[in-house]
Write an enzyme that holds these catalytic residues in place. Sequence first.
Site, short mmCIF file in Angstrom:
data_model
loop_
_atom_site.label_atom_id
_atom_site.label_comp_id
_atom_site.label_asym_id
_atom_site.label_seq_id
_atom_site.Cartn_x
_atom_site.Cartn_y
_atom_site.Cartn_z
N ARG A 182 92.30 84.61 11.04
CA ARG A 182 91.04 83.87 10.94
C ARG A 182 91.26 82.36 10.86
O ARG A 182 90.53 81.61 11.50
CB ARG A 182 90.19 84.38 9.80
N THR A 183 92.26 81.91 10.13
CA THR A 183 92.46 80.47 10.03
C THR A 183 92.88 79.90 11.38
O THR A 183 92.38 78.88 11.83
CB THR A 183 93.52 80.14 8.96
N ARG A 237 100.83 76.45 9.22
CA ARG A 237 100.92 77.33 8.06
C ARG A 237 102.38 77.67 7.84
O ARG A 237 103.09 77.98 8.79
CB ARG A 237 100.12 78.61 8.30
N HIS A 253 95.68 75.13 0.34
CA HIS A 253 95.06 75.55 1.59
C HIS A 253 93.76 74.74 1.68
O HIS A 253 92.67 75.25 1.46
CB HIS A 253 94.78 77.05 1.55
#
Lengths: 180, 318
Positions: free
Chosen positions: B60-61, B110, B138
Site C-alpha cells: 500500500r505505501t 523503506r 514512518h
Amino acid sequence: MREKAKILDKDTLSRSLMRIAHEILEKNKGTKDLCLVGIRNRGAYLAKRLGACIQKIENESIPVGILDITLYRDDLTLIASGPLVRKTEIDFDITDKNIVLVDDVLYTGRTVRAALDALMDLGRARSVQLAVLIDRGHRELPVRADYVGKNIPTAKNETVEVRLEEPDGKDEVAIIEKDS
Amino acid sequence: MSTVWDKKDLLGLENLSKDEIGLILATAESFKEVSSREIKKVPALRGRTVVNLFYEPSTRTRVSFEVAAKRLSADVINIATETSSVKKGETLIDTGKNIQALKADIIVMRHNYSGAAAMLARALEISVVNAGDGWHEHPTQALLDIFTLKEKLGRIQGLNVAIVGDIAHSRVARSNIWGLTKLGAKVTVCAPPMLIPVAIEEMGVNVSHDIDDVLKDADAVNVLRMQFERDGGQAFPEQLEYFKNFGITKERLSKLKKDIIIMHPGPLNRGIEISSEVADGKHSVILEQVTNGIAVRMAVLFLVAQGQDKSKKYETAD
C-alpha cells in the site's frame, strides 16, 4: 522601493470593472453559458466583483470559480518563497461554457498560459476569454486580453501593485519602482 | 501561513516544526482536489523521476507513493531489492549514488534499519523521502493519519488520541506521537506492558494498559497492526488473548455513549486487533485514510522537490 504613481483609486477601479462587465455581456450576448473564473489571488476577488456587476446589470447571477495555477507554473523554481498551493474551487462543469478568465495584471502572459493549461484539464470550454484590470505590456508569450481595465506602459524595473479591499483593506492600483 | 519549506528530504516528524507539519497538511488539502477531477493529474513534477526503493515488502505505501508521483506527472521507477544488485552485496550508499547518477530526483525508501533514510539523505544531493525505517519513523503514514483526523474533527489541538497496539515495534506510533504532540493533541498509548517501550513517557504521552478506560476519553483511536512477522510470536503466544483484552470490538464501542473515530494503518488483522464489524463500521475511516494518503504524499513529493531546487540554488549562488 518607491511608489511612483497611483493609477486607479476606488471610484475609477469600480467604474473600470463596471465597463468590463458591460463589454463581457455585449460580446457574449447576455449571460447564457457564461462563467467567470478568477486566477488566485487577486483575480479571484475581481471575478467575484465582476459577477456582482453582471448581476446588477442583468439581474441574473452567473457561476464564478477560482483557479489556483501554482502546479502549472513554469517558474516554480524561480520563486524563492515557494508559494502555498491552494485549492481550485470550480464547482460547475466548464464543458461547453464560455469562460472569462479574470486576473489583476497581465504582464509576461505566463500566468495566463498556466491558467489555460489548468482549465483544459478541467474540461472542454466552448471559448475562453481574458479580462484583466491592468495590462502593463512586456509579453513573453502570444497572449492578449479581450477586456482591459487600463493599459499602463511600464518599465521592467517597475511593478504594478493592485490592492483590493478584500485582502488589502483598500482599492487602488499603484506603480512601484524597484531599486536597481 | 508564512512558513517556507526548505528541506530537500522528509525523514521524520521529530525534526519538523509545528508550522512545517501544518504546511504539509495545508498543501495536501489542495492536492486532494486533484484526485477528484476527471483528469487526475497536474504537471507540477513533469520531467522529474521518482525512484521507489523498498528493502521491505510493502504494497500500500509503495502503490500510494507511485500513484501520488504519477498524479504529479513524475516518472516512477520501482526497485524491489529482492531482484536488484542489493542481493549481490551492494551497499545502501552505493545504490543511492547510482540512482543519483541516473539523474533521478527523489528516492522514496523503506528500509528495515532505523536511521537508514537519514544516512542516505546525508550522502546524496537528491531528495530522500522516508517511507518507513525500522522501528524509527514512518512520517507519511502519521501525516495522513493526522490529515484524516483534522478533516473529520476540524482540529488537532486539544484532541485526545489513543494509539493502541504494538507501540514498541511501531514506527507508525512514533511518527504519530511526534506529529500529534507537536500539534497540541493529548496522546495516550495503550498496550500490554511488554509492547510499550521503556521511557516512552518522555515523548510526552500517557501510558495505559486498560483499553476500556482509554476508549472512554478518546476522540480517536489509531489501532496498530500486531506485527507477528516482526517478533516471531514471542510477545504473543495467543493471538486470541490479545483480541480479548485489547481488540477493538463493537461491544467495546457500544458501551461508549459518544462518537469516536477508528483509524488503522493497514493491513488489517481482522479478529486480532480489530473486529470486522468495527473495521467496516460507521466509526471506521480506514479507507478514507488510504485516499488521503495520496494527497499527503503528493504534497510531500512536491515540497521536497521544491526544497531540493532551493538548496541547489544556494549552492550555485555561493
